[in-house]
Design an enzyme around this catalytic site. Sequence first.
Site, PDB file in Angstrom:
ATOM      1  N   GLY A   1     -11.236   7.825   5.939  1.00 27.31           N
ATOM      2  CA  GLY A   1     -12.349   8.717   6.233  1.00 27.31           C
ATOM      3  C   GLY A   1     -13.669   8.037   6.513  1.00 27.31           C
ATOM      4  O   GLY A   1     -14.603   8.676   6.992  1.00 27.31           O
TER       5      GLY A   1
ATOM      6  N   LYS B   1       0.887  -1.165   0.000  1.00 26.69           N
ATOM      7  CA  LYS B   1       0.000   0.000   0.000  1.00 26.69           C
ATOM      8  C   LYS B   1       0.924   1.214   0.000  1.00 26.69           C
ATOM      9  O   LYS B   1       1.569   1.520   1.009  1.00 26.69           O
ATOM     10  CB  LYS B   1      -0.921   0.031   1.216  1.00 26.69           C
ATOM     11  CG  LYS B   1      -1.806   1.281   1.214  1.00 26.69           C
ATOM     12  CD  LYS B   1      -2.614   1.442   2.488  1.00 26.69           C
ATOM     13  CE  LYS B   1      -3.340   2.779   2.460  1.00 26.69           C
ATOM     14  NZ  LYS B   1      -4.064   3.050   3.728  1.00 26.69           N
TER      15      LYS B   1
ATOM     16  N   THR C   1      -9.549   3.029  11.460  1.00 24.47           N
ATOM     17  CA  THR C   1      -9.899   3.783  12.670  1.00 24.47           C
ATOM     18  C   THR C   1     -11.323   3.515  13.144  1.00 24.47           C
ATOM     19  O   THR C   1     -11.569   3.347  14.344  1.00 24.47           O
ATOM     20  CB  THR C   1      -9.704   5.289  12.437  1.00 24.47           C
ATOM     21  OG1 THR C   1      -8.343   5.529  12.075  1.00 24.47           O
ATOM     22  CG2 THR C   1     -10.047   6.085  13.677  1.00 24.47           C
TER      23      THR C   1
END
Length: 257
Positions: free
Chosen positions: A185, A97, A207
Site C-alpha cells: 500500500g 515471505k 509497485t
Amino acid sequence: MKKTLMLAGEKFNSRLFLGTGKFSSSAELKAAIENSGTELVTVAMRRVRMDEQKQDDILGAIDRSKVKVMLNTSGARTAEDAVKIARFGQEFFRWIKLEIHPDPIHLLPDPIETLKAAEILVKEGFIVLPYINADPVLAKRLEDVGVHAVMPLGAQIGSGQGIRTEAMLEILIENSNVPVVIDAGLGLPSHAAQAIEMGADAVLVNTAIATAGNPALMAKAFAMAVASAELGVEAGPAPVSRNASASSPSDLFASPI
C-alpha cells in the site's frame, strides 16, 4: 550512530526491502536494487527459473553476495498451497515471505490459513515473515508460533494509498517483540518515512517503485526517505502539543514596569 536492524540473527543496514514484481525488465530491476541500497528482496516462485540463469531471469538481476532473496508464497490460497511452495523452493530459499490471499479482488491476507502455515514452516526450520492485516492479536499469535518478523499491510497491495491502518499499526508496533515490516500500500517516499517514524523496523515496497516513470530514481527517493526518517527518530523529535509555544521570548517588547 544508526542502529543496525537485526532480523533472524542477520544484520541489515538498509531498512528498505524490495519486491521484484512488475518491473519491465531485469535491467530495470537491477538498477532499482542498486539505487535503493536494499539488502533483502522478495521473489515469487512463478517468476524465477531456478534451474537456469538466463539474462532476463529475475535472479540474474540480483547480486546474491550483497542481497538476500526471500521467497514469496504469493498465489497461495490456503496454508497447504503456501507450504507446498516453500518446500518446493527450499533448496534455494530458506527465507519465506508467507503470503496467503484467497480473495482475488482485494488480495487481503487470510489470518487463519496464515497462522496454520506459519506453525508448519517454523517447525520445518524456515525463516518466516508472514504478511498480515494490521491485526495486533494475530501478530502476537504469530510471534508465539516463532515467526521472525511480521509484515502488516499499510493498505491494499499495490494501491499506493499509503498508511490507512495507522491506529492498529501503532498498537501492533508497541506490543511486538519481533521486527515489524510495513508491507503493501505504500505509494510515496513520504509513506515509507511515516512508517519508520511510527516505529516500524523496516518497509517493503514494490509497485510504487516498479511502476514509477523512473523506477531507479524512485528507488533512490525511497531510500533517502527511509534514511531521513531513521535520522529523525534517532535525533529525538520534539514533543507534540495541542497548544502553541513561542520560539522567541513573549515579553521581548513588553513595556518595563
